[in-house]
Design a protein around this motif. Structure first.
Motif, PDB file in Angstrom:
ATOM      1  N   UNK A 738       0.830  -1.203   0.000  1.00 58.27           N
ATOM      2  CA  UNK A 738       0.000   0.000   0.000  1.00 58.27           C
ATOM      3  C   UNK A 738       0.867   1.257   0.000  1.00 58.27           C
ATOM      4  N   UNK A 739       0.461   2.218  -0.764  1.00 57.45           N
ATOM      5  CA  UNK A 739       1.124   3.523  -0.746  1.00 57.45           C
ATOM      6  C   UNK A 739       0.366   4.464   0.173  1.00 57.45           C
ATOM      7  N   UNK A 740       0.942   5.626   0.429  1.00 58.54           N
ATOM      8  CA  UNK A 740       0.293   6.601   1.292  1.00 58.54           C
ATOM      9  C   UNK A 740      -0.995   7.091   0.653  1.00 58.54           C
ATOM     10  N   UNK A 741      -2.070   7.324   1.484  1.00 55.56           N
ATOM     11  CA  UNK A 741      -3.354   7.781   0.921  1.00 55.56           C
ATOM     12  C   UNK A 741      -3.236   9.183   0.318  1.00 55.56           C
ATOM     13  N   UNK A 742      -4.078   9.452  -0.678  1.00 56.45           N
ATOM     14  CA  UNK A 742      -4.230  10.772  -1.291  1.00 56.45           C
ATOM     15  C   UNK A 742      -5.700  11.162  -1.220  1.00 56.45           C
ATOM     16  N   UNK A 743      -5.982  12.479  -1.002  1.00 51.73           N
ATOM     17  CA  UNK A 743      -7.379  12.911  -0.877  1.00 51.73           C
ATOM     18  C   UNK A 743      -7.660  14.084  -1.805  1.00 51.73           C
ATOM     19  N   UNK A 744      -8.927  14.183  -2.173  1.00 53.19           N
ATOM     20  CA  UNK A 744      -9.451  15.334  -2.921  1.00 53.19           C
ATOM     21  C   UNK A 744     -10.875  15.564  -2.434  1.00 53.19           C
ATOM     22  N   UNK A 745     -11.358  16.806  -2.478  1.00 49.33           N
ATOM     23  CA  UNK A 745     -12.710  17.130  -2.016  1.00 49.33           C
ATOM     24  C   UNK A 745     -13.498  17.716  -3.174  1.00 49.33           C
ATOM     25  N   UNK A 746     -14.830  17.614  -3.008  1.00 56.44           N
ATOM     26  CA  UNK A 746     -15.743  18.174  -4.000  1.00 56.44           C
ATOM     27  C   UNK A 746     -16.796  18.987  -3.257  1.00 56.44           C
ATOM     28  N   UNK A 747     -16.901  20.297  -3.532  1.00 59.71           N
ATOM     29  CA  UNK A 747     -17.937  21.155  -2.958  1.00 59.71           C
ATOM     30  C   UNK A 747     -19.171  21.086  -3.852  1.00 59.71           C
ATOM     31  N   UNK A 748     -20.315  20.752  -3.257  1.00 56.45           N
ATOM     32  CA  UNK A 748     -21.563  20.649  -4.001  1.00 56.45           C
ATOM     33  C   UNK A 748     -22.390  21.898  -3.726  1.00 56.45           C
ATOM     34  N   UNK A 749     -22.727  22.652  -4.716  1.00 56.15           N
ATOM     35  CA  UNK A 749     -23.490  23.893  -4.595  1.00 56.15           C
ATOM     36  C   UNK A 749     -24.933  23.628  -4.996  1.00 56.15           C
ATOM     37  N   UNK A 750     -25.923  23.999  -4.011  1.00 60.27           N
ATOM     38  CA  UNK A 750     -27.331  23.744  -4.340  1.00 60.27           C
ATOM     39  C   UNK A 750     -27.803  24.642  -5.485  1.00 60.27           C
ATOM     40  N   UNK A 751     -28.782  24.176  -6.227  1.00 62.40           N
ATOM     41  CA  UNK A 751     -29.342  24.911  -7.354  1.00 62.40           C
ATOM     42  C   UNK A 751     -30.478  25.797  -6.845  1.00 62.40           C
ATOM     43  N   UNK A 752     -30.583  27.051  -7.284  1.00 60.96           N
ATOM     44  CA  UNK A 752     -31.665  27.942  -6.812  1.00 60.96           C
ATOM     45  C   UNK A 752     -33.043  27.362  -7.162  1.00 60.96           C
ATOM     46  N   UNK A 753     -34.060  27.802  -6.321  1.00 59.76           N
ATOM     47  CA  UNK A 753     -35.454  27.517  -6.639  1.00 59.76           C
ATOM     48  C   UNK A 753     -36.106  28.853  -6.974  1.00 59.76           C
ATOM     49  N   UNK A 754     -36.377  29.085  -8.231  1.00 59.99           N
ATOM     50  CA  UNK A 754     -36.823  30.397  -8.688  1.00 59.99           C
ATOM     51  C   UNK A 754     -38.178  30.759  -8.065  1.00 59.99           C
ATOM     52  N   UNK A 755     -38.209  31.941  -7.335  1.00 55.26           N
ATOM     53  CA  UNK A 755     -39.431  32.453  -6.719  1.00 55.26           C
ATOM     54  C   UNK A 755     -39.440  33.977  -6.888  1.00 55.26           C
ATOM     55  N   UNK A 756     -40.675  34.588  -7.014  1.00 59.73           N
ATOM     56  CA  UNK A 756     -40.822  36.015  -7.294  1.00 59.73           C
ATOM     57  C   UNK A 756     -41.921  36.596  -6.391  1.00 59.73           C
ATOM     58  N   UNK A 757     -41.692  37.838  -5.897  1.00 65.58           N
ATOM     59  CA  UNK A 757     -42.731  38.637  -5.259  1.00 65.58           C
ATOM     60  C   UNK A 757     -42.976  39.854  -6.144  1.00 65.58           C
ATOM     61  N   UNK A 758     -44.285  40.157  -6.452  1.00 70.79           N
ATOM     62  CA  UNK A 758     -44.641  41.273  -7.321  1.00 70.79           C
ATOM     63  C   UNK A 758     -45.530  42.262  -6.562  1.00 70.79           C
ATOM     64  N   UNK A 759     -45.228  43.557  -6.647  1.00 74.07           N
ATOM     65  CA  UNK A 759     -46.063  44.600  -6.044  1.00 74.07           C
ATOM     66  C   UNK A 759     -46.217  45.731  -7.041  1.00 74.07           C
ATOM     67  N   UNK A 760     -47.476  46.044  -7.381  1.00 77.16           N
ATOM     68  CA  UNK A 760     -48.694  45.260  -7.078  1.00 77.16           C
ATOM     69  C   UNK A 760     -48.673  43.946  -7.845  1.00 77.16           C
ATOM     70  N   UNK A 761     -49.616  43.104  -7.566  1.00 80.58           N
ATOM     71  CA  UNK A 761     -49.631  41.788  -8.213  1.00 80.58           C
ATOM     72  C   UNK A 761     -50.430  41.840  -9.508  1.00 80.58           C
ATOM     73  N   UNK A 762     -50.556  43.026 -10.082  1.00 77.47           N
ATOM     74  CA  UNK A 762     -51.207  43.182 -11.377  1.00 77.47           C
ATOM     75  C   UNK A 762     -50.530  44.358 -12.078  1.00 77.47           C
ATOM     76  N   UNK A 763     -50.870  44.535 -13.362  1.00 75.10           N
ATOM     77  CA  UNK A 763     -50.337  45.653 -14.158  1.00 75.10           C
ATOM     78  C   UNK A 763     -51.474  46.632 -14.380  1.00 75.10           C
ATOM     79  N   UNK A 764     -51.287  47.845 -13.817  1.00 71.17           N
ATOM     80  CA  UNK A 764     -52.294  48.894 -13.953  1.00 71.17           C
ATOM     81  C   UNK A 764     -52.013  49.638 -15.252  1.00 71.17           C
ATOM     82  N   UNK A 765     -53.005  49.667 -16.157  1.00 75.09           N
ATOM     83  CA  UNK A 765     -52.785  50.323 -17.445  1.00 75.09           C
ATOM     84  C   UNK A 765     -52.531  51.810 -17.269  1.00 75.09           C
ATOM     85  N   UNK A 766     -53.033  52.387 -16.175  1.00 76.23           N
ATOM     86  CA  UNK A 766     -52.825  53.798 -15.951  1.00 76.23           C
ATOM     87  C   UNK A 766     -51.428  54.058 -15.390  1.00 76.23           C
TER      88      UNK A 766
END
Length: 926
Positions: A738-766
């Motif tokens: 056996x030879x000496x152990x070697x290590x490597x790491x992997x960082x796992x980055x979570x994927x966004x969950x797309x969410x939106x808040x709208x004010x007002x929650x409609x489009x006023x034509x005026x």
């Protein structure tokens, strides 16, 4: 179209066309005279200051002197007009138009002969003597009908003049002019200055050149009154443009303009046909078909051939201008070019329906230039039709490989099927490669056979005859290759018993080899095709026994297989067999990959028994550098990778070299990347060990699937961790270390969950502004997409103006990105609200319809208030109810009078910050 020459009495048929011109004995012409020739003359005085064509002798000529008078005077009678006056005491000059024989002119100190240098002349005519009175000039006319046979006239002349040292135009002169008969009494000068010749005496007291001085016979400065003379010369008079017309040649000699100095001229003449004579077919091997001869004595000749041959040419005397001719020779000033040897190639046409082919009938043209006037050429064209009866030589050969050749005479005359009689062909067979060697044999016939005793190159000569009278023939000598079958010799280097993978050189040593093929296992390998440039063929043989055939070629021959000609080669073959012994094949076992500080234990073997083994550090090293003997090598490695070479020798001494690598375990570990988005893959690669153990912390199910029950996996793994994970590698040797152990790491980055808040929650034509906020978990950047295009907005919240909207909703897309640019997408719609606000401008409380004032709107409003004022600014009504109704009364119930009232409305739209004020007026009518 050659002109046949027939003898008629003492004159040839040719001379009869210009009878009385050459060697006249009298001016009286009798007998056969196809040219209707006749002599007559004039005596008179020439114009003063003449020396110009067209004006010489135009005035003061007396009556015509007919032929009988000329004949009488030439016989020795004295002058008829006035007393005879001799010249310088020479009584012989008392007579005019005298026919002279052999002798010399005494006035020239006998330097000048009475006869031209051409030995065919026996007589000449003298004119120009002074015969008393005012007769200072004499003119002799020769008249004839022009035919092709006499269309070329040559006038020989020699001058004997007295040097008066006047200006040129006043000195004694000699002239020749040509005229044609217009009617019974009228003559017209023709040819312009081209058919006019004038020779005056040199002017002044200078040189007399080109005349000679009578006393010395040389040029130089003349003296007054001495005789100067011009030796015999000739002018060519080309009458080809006046065929079938009556022409007269006017020859004059006149003394000086003051009748003080004499002029005598000696003339002689001859004629030729303006035609091309053909020689007929010449014999022998020459390519000349016929020799074409144009009339001699002209200055220039240029030969042409018709591009399309006789096609479109009906008559040689009326060749149309649109018939093209190609020049055959360049213009020359030498008389030798009046002869052209037309060649076989001249019968190959370049235009017309037969362009590119040979014809047996061709039209040639000769452009001939004469210069009666020394400065102006006169050119005419003459045509001739030539038939080619000379065979074009060709033979066909049929050979075999035993020294025999069958020869067939295939000579031909173009477009004349009977133009060559090959049945009487004459053949000659020579002992060498040219016709200077010994003639072995001869034969006659269209097809002959001949057998040579040995192979090589030999000459064959054949003579082909035409079918007319067998007098026209062609000779040609051909070189033939007489073939014998080759005697193939195959050489094998190094030998026909070799070890596998050894290169064998096959060599063709066949004498006289032209080409060869090698046949190995029924596969043909062509040899060189251009002589003995490379007769070696290298090849590695692998089969135990391989037959080899050498096919040697020494020449092509043609054979007749039922009237079908096949061209094949003379060949013979030689055979051998190559025996191949296999090299030992090395098998490697043992520990070749070990950990640091441990020894390798390598064992090699072969399937061939009885082999010996030698170990080296260098390929091909001598035995003195071997590091071990035998099939086993135990050694401590000094480097991570060491290459050893093993020489294996079989009992049959077939050697084989092979290499064996030994490795020291020194594992490496590399990773494709350390950061990944959730759900992606990452590759880890290990090297420099025999096998590998892999461990993941925390556990990774995607790694477990790659490992065996002992945790051993491949040197390259691809994993998909769901969270940040550390991977450990342990490298092993072939002996399990056996030879000496070697290590490597992997960082796992979570994927966004797309969410939106709208004010007002409609489009006023005026007020179509909506504030959008990205509230996606793990989102660090974003891109917004709207109906009208793409807007990259990285800030949050984001106020977006939708502008004028006409649909009931708008679409919005949010793409949210994490710190590795992994993304999630949300697509949603915002409803569109159309704002309405309307206030009437009149109402009538007393009537059932429109009896109250109100505000019309379909939208929600906050903090609503309305105020109504009369004309004096007093408040008459107010309310906070969006649904208010004013009936035109005050708060205490009194009716407001008819008139105009102002109103003010205030409100706020939901989702907005500002209070909106609207103002207007309304008319109350009772």
């Amino acid at each position: 179209m050659a002109l046949a020459i027939l003898s008629i009495g003492s004159l040839s048929a040719q001379e009869s066309f210009c009878k009385g011109l050459k060697n006249p004995t009298s001016f009286m012409i009798s007998g056969s005279n196809p040219g209707n020739a006749q002599w007559y003359g004039f005596t008179g005085s020439r114009n003063s200051q003449a020396s110009v064509c067209g004006t010489w002798g135009m005035a003061n000529w007396g009556s015509q002197i007919n032929a009988s008078q000329l004949a009488s005077q030439s016989s020795g009678s004295s002058c008829t007009n006035g007393n005879s006056v001799d010249i310088n005491g020479q009584s012989d000059y008392m007579n005019r138009f005298v026919i002279k024989g052999s002798g010399t002119d005494p006035l020239t100190s006998n330097h000048l002969s009475y006869l031209p240098p051409d030995n065919s002349f026996t007589s000449s005519i003298r004119l120009g003597n002074n015969c008393g009175g005012t007769h200072e000039a004499e003119m002799l006319c020769y008249q004839l009908d022009v035919r092709p046979q006499n269309s070329l006239i040559f006038i020989w002349y020699a001058l004997s003049l007295q040097n008066g040292q006047h200006p040129v135009a006043d000195n004694p002169e000699f002239a020749i002019e040509i005229e044609k008969k217009v009617n019974a009494t009228t003559w017209q000068r023709v040819g312009g200055d081209t058919l006019c010749y004038i020779r005056p005496t040199p002017a002044g007291s200078g040189s007399v050149a080109p005349f000679l001085r009578g006393a010395t016979g040389q040029t130089g400065t003349g003296t007054y009154g001495e005789n100067i003379y011009l030796p015999w010369n000739k002018v060519a008079i080309n009458l080809n443009n006046y065929l079938y017309e009556t022409i007269r040649i006017k020859i004059g000699a006149g003394d000086c303009s003051m009748s003080a100095h004499y002029a005598c001229a000696y003339i002689a003449g001859e004629c030729q046909p303006m035609e091309i004579k053909t020689s007929g077919c010449p014999a022998g091997a020459t390519t000349t078909v016929q020799t074409l001869t144009a009339p001699t004595g002209l200055s220039n000749y240029v030969w042409y051939k018709a591009d399309a041959g006789t096609e479109g040419i009906s008559s040689l005397y009326a060749v149309s201008d649109d018939i093209a001719f190609t020049p055959l020779t360049s213009t020359t000033t030498t008389n030798t070019n009046n002869v052209y040897e037309c060649q076989i190639e001249d019968f190959r046409l370049t235009a017309g329906s037969m362009a590119g082919e040979f014809t047996n009938e061709q039209v040639f043209r000769c452009d001939m230039t004469s210069q009666m006037n020394e400065d102006i050429p006169f050119t005419s064209s003459v045509y001739v039709r030539v038939v080619n009866t000379k065979p074009l030589m060709a033979i066909d050969t049929l050979k075999n490989c035993d020294g025999q050749i069958t020869l067939t005479n295939t000579s031909y005359v173009p477009h004349d099927l009977d133009g060559c009689d090959t049945s009487i062909s004459k053949w000659y067979f020579y002992s060498g490669s040219n016709n200077n060697t010994t003639v072995l044999d001869s034969a006659i016939g269209a097809v002959v056979n001949f057998q040579w005793d040995s192979c090589g190159q030999y000459a064959v000569k054949v003579r082909s005859f035409n079918t007319d009278d067998h007098t026209c023939f062609s000779d040609s000598t051909y070189t033939v290759n007489v073939l014998c079958r080759p005697n193939p010799v195959m050489e094998v280097d190094p030998a026909n018993k070799v070890c596998a993978a050894d290169s064998v050189i096959l060599h063709d040593a066949t004498p006289g080899m032209v080409r060869h093929d090698w046949v190995i296992d029924d596969v043909i390998y062509p040899g060189p095709r251009s002589g003995n440039t490379n007769n070696d063929f290298g090849r590695v043989f692998t089969k135990y026994r391989t037959p080899v055939e050498l096919v040697a070629y020494n020449g092509l021959f043609t054979r007749d297989s039922i009237n079908t000609y096949d061209t094949i080669w003379c060949t013979s073959s030689a055979y051998d067999t190559i025996e191949v012994f296999q090299h030992p094949e090395l098998l490697v076992e043992g520990d070749t990959i070990v950990c640091n500080g441990q020894m390798t234990d390598i064992t090699v073997s072969t399937e061939t028994e009885g082999c010996t083994y030698r170990w080296f550090r260098t390929l091909g090293a001598p035995n003195s550098e071997q590091i071990s003997n035998g099939p086993r090598l135990q050694t401590l490695l000094t480097d991570d990778t060491v290459k050893y070479y093993v020489k294996v020798i079989s009992p049959l001494l077939c050697e084989a070299w092979d290499s064996v690598y030994a490795y020291r375990v020194n594992p490496t570990l590399s990773i494709s990347r350390h950061d990944m988005c959730e759900g992606d893959y990452v590759t880890l690669t290990a090297n420099k060990a025999y096998n590998y153990s892999w461990i993941a912390s925390p556990a990774d199910s995607t790694l477990d699937m790659l490992l065996d029950e002992n945790g051993i996996g491949p040197n390259e793994i691809t994993v998909r961790p769901s969270q940040t994970t550390t991977y450990t590698l342990i490298g092993h040797g072939t002996n399990g270390c056996n030879a000496d152990p070697l290590t490597e790491y992997i960082n796992v980055h979570p994927i966004p969950e797309a969410q939106v808040e709208a004010y007002p929650d409609f489009v006023d034509s005026d007020n179509p502004v909506v504030t959008l906020t990205d509230v996606s978990p793990y989102s660090v950047s974003r891109v917004w997409y709207f109906n009208e295009g793409v807007a990259e907005e990285y800030a949050s919240p984001n106020s977006h103006n939708f502008g004028e909207v006409s649909s009931d909703s708008v679409e919005v897309t949010l793409v949210a990105y994490n710190d590795l640019s992994c993304s999630d997408t949300l697509v949603f719609r915002l409803p569109v609200t159309q704002f309405t606000f309307y206030a009437p401008n009149v109402f009538t409380p007393e009537r059932p319809d429109n009896n109250k004032f109100r505000i019309y709107t379909a939208n929600r409003q906050e903090f609503f208030s309305v105020y109504i004022y009369d004309r004096n600014g007093r408040l008459v009504y107010s309310s906070n109810d969006l649904d208010f109704r004013w009936d035109g009364t005050t708060p205490d119930g009194l009716k407001c009078p008819q008139g105009s009232y102002a109103w003010i409305v205030r409100y706020r739209r939901p989702g907005t910050e500002d209070i909106v004020t609207q103002k207007g007026s309304v008319s109350l009518i009772r």
